[in-house]
Design a protein around this motif. Structure first.
Motif, PDB file in Angstrom:
ATOM      1  N   LEU A   1      -1.245 -40.580  -3.693  1.00  0.00           N
ATOM      2  CA  LEU A   1      -1.562 -40.885  -5.083  1.00  0.00           C
ATOM      3  C   LEU A   1      -2.763 -41.805  -5.156  1.00  0.00           C
ATOM      4  CD1 LEU A   1       2.062 -41.947  -6.090  1.00  0.00           C
ATOM      5  CD2 LEU A   1       1.090 -39.654  -6.346  1.00  0.00           C
ATOM      6  N   PHE A   2      -3.480 -41.737  -6.279  1.00  0.00           N
ATOM      7  CA  PHE A   2      -4.477 -42.777  -6.561  1.00  0.00           C
ATOM      8  C   PHE A   2      -3.856 -43.693  -7.604  1.00  0.00           C
ATOM      9  CE2 PHE A   2      -8.124 -45.046  -8.004  1.00  0.00           C
ATOM     10  CZ  PHE A   2      -8.934 -45.134  -6.885  1.00  0.00           C
ATOM     11  N   HIS A   3      -3.497 -44.889  -7.155  1.00  0.00           N
ATOM     12  CA  HIS A   3      -2.814 -45.876  -7.988  1.00  0.00           C
ATOM     13  C   HIS A   3      -3.850 -46.784  -8.636  1.00  0.00           C
ATOM     14  CE1 HIS A   3       0.019 -49.169  -8.949  1.00  0.00           C
ATOM     15  NE2 HIS A   3       0.978 -48.272  -8.827  1.00  0.00           N
ATOM     16  N   LYS A   4      -3.633 -47.137  -9.905  1.00  0.00           N
ATOM     17  CA  LYS A   4      -4.616 -47.940 -10.641  1.00  0.00           C
ATOM     18  C   LYS A   4      -4.843 -49.308 -10.012  1.00  0.00           C
ATOM     19  CE  LYS A   4      -4.059 -45.740 -15.140  1.00  0.00           C
ATOM     20  NZ  LYS A   4      -3.616 -45.869 -16.545  1.00  0.00           N
ATOM     21  N   ILE A   5      -3.861 -49.804  -9.265  1.00  0.00           N
ATOM     22  CA  ILE A   5      -4.009 -51.111  -8.639  1.00  0.00           C
ATOM     23  C   ILE A   5      -4.308 -50.988  -7.151  1.00  0.00           C
ATOM     24  CG2 ILE A   5      -2.763 -53.241  -8.038  1.00  0.00           C
ATOM     25  CD1 ILE A   5      -1.352 -52.977 -10.770  1.00  0.00           C
ATOM     26  N   TYR A   6      -3.651 -50.049  -6.469  1.00  0.00           N
ATOM     27  CA  TYR A   6      -3.776 -49.951  -5.011  1.00  0.00           C
ATOM     28  C   TYR A   6      -4.781 -48.927  -4.513  1.00  0.00           C
ATOM     29  CZ  TYR A   6      -0.134 -53.237  -3.826  1.00  0.00           C
ATOM     30  OH  TYR A   6       0.574 -54.389  -3.647  1.00  0.00           O
ATOM     31  N   GLY A   7      -5.300 -48.074  -5.399  1.00  0.00           N
ATOM     32  CA  GLY A   7      -6.147 -47.001  -4.910  1.00  0.00           C
ATOM     33  C   GLY A   7      -5.287 -45.947  -4.225  1.00  0.00           C
ATOM     34  N   MET A   8      -5.818 -45.297  -3.175  1.00  0.00           N
ATOM     35  CA  MET A   8      -5.074 -44.238  -2.498  1.00  0.00           C
ATOM     36  C   MET A   8      -3.884 -44.815  -1.741  1.00  0.00           C
ATOM     37  SD  MET A   8      -5.156 -40.961  -2.378  1.00  0.00           S
ATOM     38  CE  MET A   8      -6.856 -40.488  -2.743  1.00  0.00           C
ATOM     39  N   ILE A   9      -2.706 -44.227  -1.951  1.00  0.00           N
ATOM     40  CA  ILE A   9      -1.479 -44.739  -1.337  1.00  0.00           C
ATOM     41  C   ILE A   9      -0.547 -43.577  -1.020  1.00  0.00           C
ATOM     42  CG2 ILE A   9      -0.324 -45.133  -3.571  1.00  0.00           C
ATOM     43  CD1 ILE A   9       0.851 -47.725  -2.323  1.00  0.00           C
ATOM     44  N   LYS A  10       0.146 -43.685   0.137  1.00  0.00           N
ATOM     45  CA  LYS A  10       1.062 -42.625   0.580  1.00  0.00           C
ATOM     46  C   LYS A  10       2.441 -42.828  -0.040  1.00  0.00           C
ATOM     47  CE  LYS A  10       2.750 -42.596   4.830  1.00  0.00           C
ATOM     48  NZ  LYS A  10       2.821 -42.482   6.295  1.00  0.00           N
ATOM     49  N   THR A  11       3.122 -41.716  -0.340  1.00  0.00           N
ATOM     50  CA  THR A  11       4.457 -41.782  -0.934  1.00  0.00           C
ATOM     51  C   THR A  11       5.506 -41.306   0.071  1.00  0.00           C
ATOM     52  OG1 THR A  11       4.666 -39.523  -1.808  1.00  0.00           O
ATOM     53  CG2 THR A  11       3.335 -41.077  -3.092  1.00  0.00           C
ATOM     54  N   ASN A  12       6.750 -41.390  -0.340  1.00  0.00           N
ATOM     55  CA  ASN A  12       7.854 -40.877   0.478  1.00  0.00           C
ATOM     56  C   ASN A  12       8.287 -39.479   0.046  1.00  0.00           C
ATOM     57  OD1 ASN A  12       8.903 -41.817  -2.006  1.00  0.00           O
ATOM     58  ND2 ASN A  12      10.941 -42.090  -1.133  1.00  0.00           N
ATOM     59  N   VAL A  13       7.481 -38.823  -0.790  1.00  0.00           N
ATOM     60  CA  VAL A  13       7.837 -37.501  -1.335  1.00  0.00           C
ATOM     61  C   VAL A  13       7.070 -36.404  -0.595  1.00  0.00           C
ATOM     62  CG1 VAL A  13       7.898 -36.055  -3.398  1.00  0.00           C
ATOM     63  CG2 VAL A  13       8.296 -38.516  -3.589  1.00  0.00           C
ATOM     64  N   LEU A  14       7.782 -35.368  -0.208  1.00  0.00           N
ATOM     65  CA  LEU A  14       7.186 -34.248   0.526  1.00  0.00           C
ATOM     66  C   LEU A  14       7.760 -32.937  -0.001  1.00  0.00           C
ATOM     67  CD1 LEU A  14       6.697 -33.942   4.342  1.00  0.00           C
ATOM     68  CD2 LEU A  14       8.129 -32.260   3.202  1.00  0.00           C
ATOM     69  N   VAL A  15       6.900 -31.935  -0.154  1.00  0.00           N
ATOM     70  CA  VAL A  15       7.347 -30.574  -0.484  1.00  0.00           C
ATOM     71  C   VAL A  15       7.085 -29.724   0.756  1.00  0.00           C
ATOM     72  CG1 VAL A  15       7.041 -28.574  -1.983  1.00  0.00           C
ATOM     73  CG2 VAL A  15       6.795 -30.878  -2.927  1.00  0.00           C
ATOM     74  N   ASN A  16       8.145 -29.150   1.333  1.00  0.00           N
ATOM     75  CA  ASN A  16       7.955 -28.426   2.591  1.00  0.00           C
ATOM     76  C   ASN A  16       7.170 -27.133   2.401  1.00  0.00           C
ATOM     77  OD1 ASN A  16       9.817 -26.269   1.908  1.00  0.00           O
ATOM     78  ND2 ASN A  16      11.498 -27.690   2.363  1.00  0.00           N
ATOM     79  N   GLU A  17       6.701 -26.590   3.502  1.00  0.00           N
ATOM     80  CA  GLU A  17       5.818 -25.419   3.461  1.00  0.00           C
ATOM     81  C   GLU A  17       6.514 -24.187   2.875  1.00  0.00           C
ATOM     82  OE1 GLU A  17       3.909 -24.779   7.223  1.00  0.00           O
ATOM     83  OE2 GLU A  17       3.537 -26.915   7.497  1.00  0.00           O
ATOM     84  N   LYS A  18       7.845 -24.125   3.032  1.00  0.00           N
ATOM     85  CA  LYS A  18       8.595 -22.988   2.504  1.00  0.00           C
ATOM     86  C   LYS A  18       8.648 -23.020   0.978  1.00  0.00           C
ATOM     87  CE  LYS A  18      13.238 -20.970   2.506  1.00  0.00           C
ATOM     88  NZ  LYS A  18      14.642 -21.142   2.964  1.00  0.00           N
ATOM     89  N   ASP A  19       8.860 -24.216   0.405  1.00  0.00           N
ATOM     90  CA  ASP A  19       9.005 -24.335  -1.053  1.00  0.00           C
ATOM     91  C   ASP A  19       7.668 -24.468  -1.782  1.00  0.00           C
ATOM     92  OD1 ASP A  19      11.752 -24.257  -0.783  1.00  0.00           O
ATOM     93  OD2 ASP A  19      11.941 -26.436  -0.612  1.00  0.00           O
ATOM     94  N   ALA A  20       6.614 -24.836  -1.055  1.00  0.00           N
ATOM     95  CA  ALA A  20       5.323 -25.124  -1.694  1.00  0.00           C
ATOM     96  C   ALA A  20       4.755 -23.954  -2.505  1.00  0.00           C
ATOM     97  CB  ALA A  20       4.311 -25.589  -0.652  1.00  0.00           C
ATOM     98  N   PRO A  21       4.783 -22.701  -2.002  1.00  0.00           N
ATOM     99  CA  PRO A  21       4.226 -21.592  -2.808  1.00  0.00           C
ATOM    100  C   PRO A  21       4.952 -21.416  -4.136  1.00  0.00           C
ATOM    101  CG  PRO A  21       4.463 -20.924  -0.523  1.00  0.00           C
ATOM    102  CD  PRO A  21       5.179 -22.238  -0.653  1.00  0.00           C
ATOM    103  N   ILE A  22       6.301 -21.513  -4.115  1.00  0.00           N
ATOM    104  CA  ILE A  22       7.077 -21.361  -5.350  1.00  0.00           C
ATOM    105  C   ILE A  22       6.735 -22.485  -6.319  1.00  0.00           C
ATOM    106  CG2 ILE A  22       9.414 -21.304  -6.320  1.00  0.00           C
ATOM    107  CD1 ILE A  22      10.328 -20.312  -3.499  1.00  0.00           C
ATOM    108  N   PHE A  23       6.646 -23.705  -5.774  1.00  0.00           N
ATOM    109  CA  PHE A  23       6.365 -24.874  -6.595  1.00  0.00           C
ATOM    110  C   PHE A  23       4.977 -24.792  -7.229  1.00  0.00           C
ATOM    111  CE2 PHE A  23       4.528 -29.282  -6.368  1.00  0.00           C
ATOM    112  CZ  PHE A  23       5.064 -29.714  -7.570  1.00  0.00           C
ATOM    113  N   THR A  24       3.956 -24.456  -6.450  1.00  0.00           N
ATOM    114  CA  THR A  24       2.595 -24.406  -6.988  1.00  0.00           C
ATOM    115  C   THR A  24       2.446 -23.278  -8.011  1.00  0.00           C
ATOM    116  OG1 THR A  24       1.954 -23.188  -4.984  1.00  0.00           O
ATOM    117  CG2 THR A  24       1.397 -25.517  -5.066  1.00  0.00           C
TER     118      THR A  24
END
Length: 547
Positions: A192-215
């Motif tokens: 994410l690009f956070h207004k205070i921290y800039g680029m920051i990593k999250t604990n959220v992941l969408v796996n490769e199997k679900d990604a096509p359906i999600f997008t």
């Protein structure tokens, strides 16, 4: 006070068992986090931050860094479905399916959310003693209404909306007001690009199997379905956020990827920009005078330098009774004025039904607005902007350029081709850039140049620097103080000043008001709007503070 009071924090934890469970789980590893109702910008200077803040509903954000972590991380704290809630939700979903046909048909996501909330309300009895699912529910025998605690109801409502009409795995991010961009790549942690921290990593992941359906689901929400035959799409999500999806693995090696530029519901105020150092009160006071007296300008800079944020922040300087037309491809501009006509381009459907920015600007000219604000000028529509200026319509827009020279070159060259003699209809060019400083990204107005006009002898455009930014001291200087072409020749004369130098006294007056607003911590956008418009009505008497 941005830090939560102990009583407020205790109440929040009590009302959200998933938050309480999370805190118990991390206590030994991280310790007790600080709770903020509003996150202060100063936290980015902490070496080992550890704080939590709420978003909308039952979602909380925990940002922390321990000694074994290279950078701070962003963790979403949202409720999970235990067995009791899952059983009750299955029954609620069945009832939603049964009763949904009796409701009015809807087109918009917001309308669908309201229908879902309504259906849940109709089938739930809130009972704080009904924590566990009764045995008869487990046997599949559902009563007319399901008893549940208010917490269980809020969890079910969140989960239903998240997965039926919301952002799915991105729903928590869509509720966070501190986010600017969401960067998603299949099988990788979302950044994410956070207004205070800039680029920051999250604990959220969408796996490769679900990604096509999600997008694909997100692309359909944008009205631009993605496919192998159409692997790259751009569009606008129902909340106004801009999305770009790269779908095909033939194009995106790691699998589907997506970038979402968030739409901010409440704009950043000009006093907040002053406090952050993006500009100072002197620059803001200059803009205040220029917008009051109908001057035209371009706000320029590179990608993600905050051009639209600054534009939204200064729009309230336009007097409240003015009629404003905005024309955009993506709805980003926010105008507090009563008479605001919001025009949007239309790129879908039959060719004869499509409407581009050029068409919108021509339509706006026929409506005799006091101000025309194109969202961003990129090409031939720049000609219409200058035609509007020539006919007496003040215009302000954003444009990709890093210097006033680049602005002039690009507007007088292909494909815009504005005659050099027309350039004096533009009053000034404000440049804003994103700058790396001490390992952090800051946004600064780096210059403001006044356009004096076309000089036949040199066949060029004459410009005068009004403001510059001194990088070594991080301060803005008013270079044109007592020597401003726009203030003296374009504003003081038309405003009826007998002595043109009096305009600088007025500039100092506005500067002092803005400084006092910052001192008094008047940062909320709508409070700032009321201050500025109160000044228009009754001068200093219309302000809620002493000056």
């Amino acid at each position: 006070m941005t830090k939560m009071e102990p009583e407020e924090q205790a109440q929040l934890i009590k009302e959200n068992p998933h938050l309480q469970a999370y805190l118990e789980n991390i206590k030994d590893k991280i310790g007790d986090p600080v709770f903020y109702s509003q996150v202060p910008r100063e936290v980015r200077d902490e070496s080992y931050p550890n704080f939590i803040y709420p978003t909308k509903g039952v979602v909380f954000i925990h940002i922390y860094r321990t000694q074994d972590m290279d950078e701070p991380e962003y963790h979403v704290v949202e409720p999970s479905l235990d067995d009791d809630i899952r059983i009750k939700m299955e029954i609620i979903l069945k009832k939603i399916v049964e009763k949904a046909p009796t409701k009015k048909s809807v087109l918009l996501d917001d309308e669908m959310k309201e229908i879902l909330k309504e259906l849940i309300d109709e089938n739930v009895i809130v009972d704080e003693r009904a924590a566990a699912a009764p045995a008869k529910l487990k046997k599949g025998k559902a009563p007319p209404k399901v008893r549940m605690t208010s917490y269980q109801k809020s969890v079910i409502q969140y989960d239903v909306i998240k997965n039926i009409v919301g952002g799915g795995p991105l729903e928590a991010f869509m509720r966070d007001p501190y986010l600017e961009d969401i960067h998603f790549v299949a099988g990788e942690k979302i950044h994410l690009f956070h207004k205070i921290y800039g680029m920051i990593k999250t604990n959220v992941l969408v796996n490769e199997k679900d990604a096509p359906i999600f997008t694909r689901a997100i692309s359909e929400k944008m009205g631009s379905p993605v496919s192998e035959g159409r692997p790259i799409v751009d569009g606008v999500l129902p909340d106004g956020s801009r999305g770009n999806i790269i779908y095909s693995s033939a194009v995106s090696i790691k699998g589907p990827s997506m970038t979402i530029r968030r739409f901010t519901e409440t704009p950043i105020s000009v006093t907040q920009l002053i406090k952050w150092g993006t500009l100072n009160a002197s620059v803001a006071a200059y803009l205040w005078l220029c917008l009051q007296y109908g001057r035209s300008f371009f706000l320029c800079g590179g990608t993600a330098c905050g051009k639209t944020t600054t534009m939204n922040a200064i729009i309230p300087f336009i007097p409240p009774e003015k009629k404003i037309f905005t024309a955009e491809g993506t709805p980003e501009l926010q105008v507090p004025h009563t008479v605001w006509q919001r025009l949007l381009t239309k790129a879908t459907g039959p060719k004869e039904g499509q409407v581009d920015l050029f068409d919108l600007l021509k339509a706006a000219l026929r409506s005799r607005p006091d101000y025309i604000i194109p969202g961003e000028v990129r090409g031939a529509e720049g000609n219409i902007v200058f035609q509007a200026m020539q006919t007496g319509h003040p215009c302000m827009t954003t444009f990709h350029a890093g210097t006033v020279t680049q602005v002039i070159q690009r507007f007088t060259g292909d494909p815009i081709n504005v005659p050099k003699t027309f350039m004096d209809n533009l009053d000034f060019v404000l440049i804003q850039l994103a700058i790396e400083r001490d390992g952090k990204l800051i946004r600064r107005v780096t210059s403001l140049d006044e356009i004096e006009g076309y000089n036949r002898e040199v066949d060029g455009i004459m410009a005068r620097t009004a403001f510059t930014w001194k990088a070594d001291e991080d301060i803005h200087q008013f270079k044109a103080n007592r020597n401003s072409f726009i203030l003296e020749e374009k504003i003081a004369k038309n405003a009826g000043y007998t002595d043109k130098s009096e305009i600088y006294t007025e500039h100092e007056r506005r500067k002092h008001i803005l400084d006092r607003m910052v001192e008094e911590e008047i940062m909320d956008y709508y409070e700032v709007v009321q201050c500025i418009w109160g000044f228009y009505r009754d001068a200093e008497k219309g302000l809620p503070i002493s000056v």
